[in-house]
Enzyme design. Structure first.
Site, PDB file in Angstrom:
ATOM      1  N   HIS A 168      -3.926  -9.064   3.787  1.00  0.00           N
ATOM      2  CA  HIS A 168      -5.361  -9.083   4.081  1.00  0.00           C
ATOM      3  C   HIS A 168      -5.614  -9.988   5.289  1.00  0.00           C
ATOM      4  O   HIS A 168      -5.022 -11.053   5.390  1.00  0.00           O
ATOM      5  CB  HIS A 168      -6.158  -9.628   2.889  1.00  0.00           C
ATOM      6  N   HIS A 189      -2.862   2.565  -5.976  1.00  0.00           N
ATOM      7  CA  HIS A 189      -3.481   1.347  -5.459  1.00  0.00           C
ATOM      8  C   HIS A 189      -3.768   0.357  -6.607  1.00  0.00           C
ATOM      9  O   HIS A 189      -3.836  -0.851  -6.382  1.00  0.00           O
ATOM     10  CB  HIS A 189      -4.759   1.681  -4.693  1.00  0.00           C
ATOM     11  N   ARG A 237       0.863  -1.179   0.000  1.00  0.00           N
ATOM     12  CA  ARG A 237       0.000   0.000   0.000  1.00  0.00           C
ATOM     13  C   ARG A 237       0.902   1.232   0.000  1.00  0.00           C
ATOM     14  O   ARG A 237       2.056   1.177   0.435  1.00  0.00           O
ATOM     15  CB  ARG A 237      -0.867   0.035   1.259  1.00  0.00           C
ATOM     16  N   ARG A 266      -1.172  -2.183  -6.874  1.00  0.00           N
ATOM     17  CA  ARG A 266      -1.387  -3.266  -5.903  1.00  0.00           C
ATOM     18  C   ARG A 266      -2.368  -4.285  -6.485  1.00  0.00           C
ATOM     19  O   ARG A 266      -2.148  -5.493  -6.418  1.00  0.00           O
ATOM     20  CB  ARG A 266      -1.913  -2.654  -4.598  1.00  0.00           C
ATOM     21  N   LYS A 306      -1.772  -2.530   7.772  1.00  0.00           N
ATOM     22  CA  LYS A 306      -2.931  -2.030   8.522  1.00  0.00           C
ATOM     23  C   LYS A 306      -2.998  -2.729   9.868  1.00  0.00           C
ATOM     24  O   LYS A 306      -2.687  -3.916   9.975  1.00  0.00           O
ATOM     25  CB  LYS A 306      -4.212  -2.321   7.748  1.00  0.00           C
ATOM     26  N   TYR A 358     -10.359 -10.657  -6.549  1.00  0.00           N
ATOM     27  CA  TYR A 358      -9.529 -10.887  -7.732  1.00  0.00           C
ATOM     28  C   TYR A 358      -9.963 -12.105  -8.535  1.00  0.00           C
ATOM     29  O   TYR A 358      -9.658 -12.193  -9.711  1.00  0.00           O
ATOM     30  CB  TYR A 358      -8.048 -11.012  -7.316  1.00  0.00           C
TER      31      TYR A 358
END
Length: 194
Positions: free
Chosen positions: A172, A146, A48, A149, A72, A181
């Site tokens: 994730h 992004h 990110r 990514r 994150k 995806y």
């Protein structure tokens, strides 16, 4: 219950567009090599933008081809670098070494402001750099850093990578986040089914 809103599918680049964008930064000056490295790292690692600007020299294991990033929720993960990204990183490190700017606690991408010695490059600056190159390879106005990514994840999946591995590489916490995806590849799914 609140109605479910269909999520917009992520925007990503074709393989040709990636090849084109990675060739765009020309020159051996610090600015060109920095911009090339930014593009290379986005595509090679799937980080990110907030993770990219926060990379310190102490996070990089060049000989192993990995970078430790803080994702994150303060979750640390390891991302892999390809050969091109490693080569560009070596060139960039040499430039910073010559300027005596390499210290384990220094940011890989230091602030471009003269008065800021210890900060990292601004997220907005990185956004603008990437957007400038994206506009040269695609007319899609919705592409952003992004999108690189998303491109990383899509190309990994297209080339046979396991969805669980992609989940971990992207950082994730839930597989459902990564599953977006799989909706991008109806032709690939038909081939697998056959």
């Amino acid at each position: 219950k609140t109605p479910k809103i269909n999520k917009e599918l992520p925007h990503y680049l074709s393989l040709k567009e990636v090849e084109d964008i990675l060739r765009l930064p020309k020159g051996n000056d610090e600015k060109s090599i920095r911009e090339k490295l930014i593009l290379e790292l986005f595509y090679a690692t799937g980080v990110r933008i907030s993770e990219l600007v926060s990379i310190r020299f102490s996070d990089i294991r060049l000989e192993e081809g990995v970078i430790y990033v803080m994702g994150k929720g303060n979750k640390e993960r390891i991302v892999m670098m390809g050969g091109y990204a490693q080569t560009t990183l070596r060139d960039y490190q040499k430039l910073l070494y010559d300027r005596q700017m390499i210290d384990p606690e220094n940011y890989l991408f230091p602030s471009l402001r003269r008065n800021s010695r210890n900060g990292h490059i601004a997220v907005k600056t990185v956004f603008n750099i990437v957007k400038k190159y994206l506009q040269q390879v695609s007319d899609n106005e919705k592409l952003s850093p992004h999108s690189l990514r998303h491109t990383f994840a899509t190309h990994m999946l297209n080339n046979g990578a396991d969805l669980m591995a992609i989940k971990d590489l992207l950082g994730h916490s839930s597989l459902s986040t990564t599953q977006v995806y799989t909706h991008l590849q109806p032709e690939k799914l038909k081939k697998i089914h056959k």
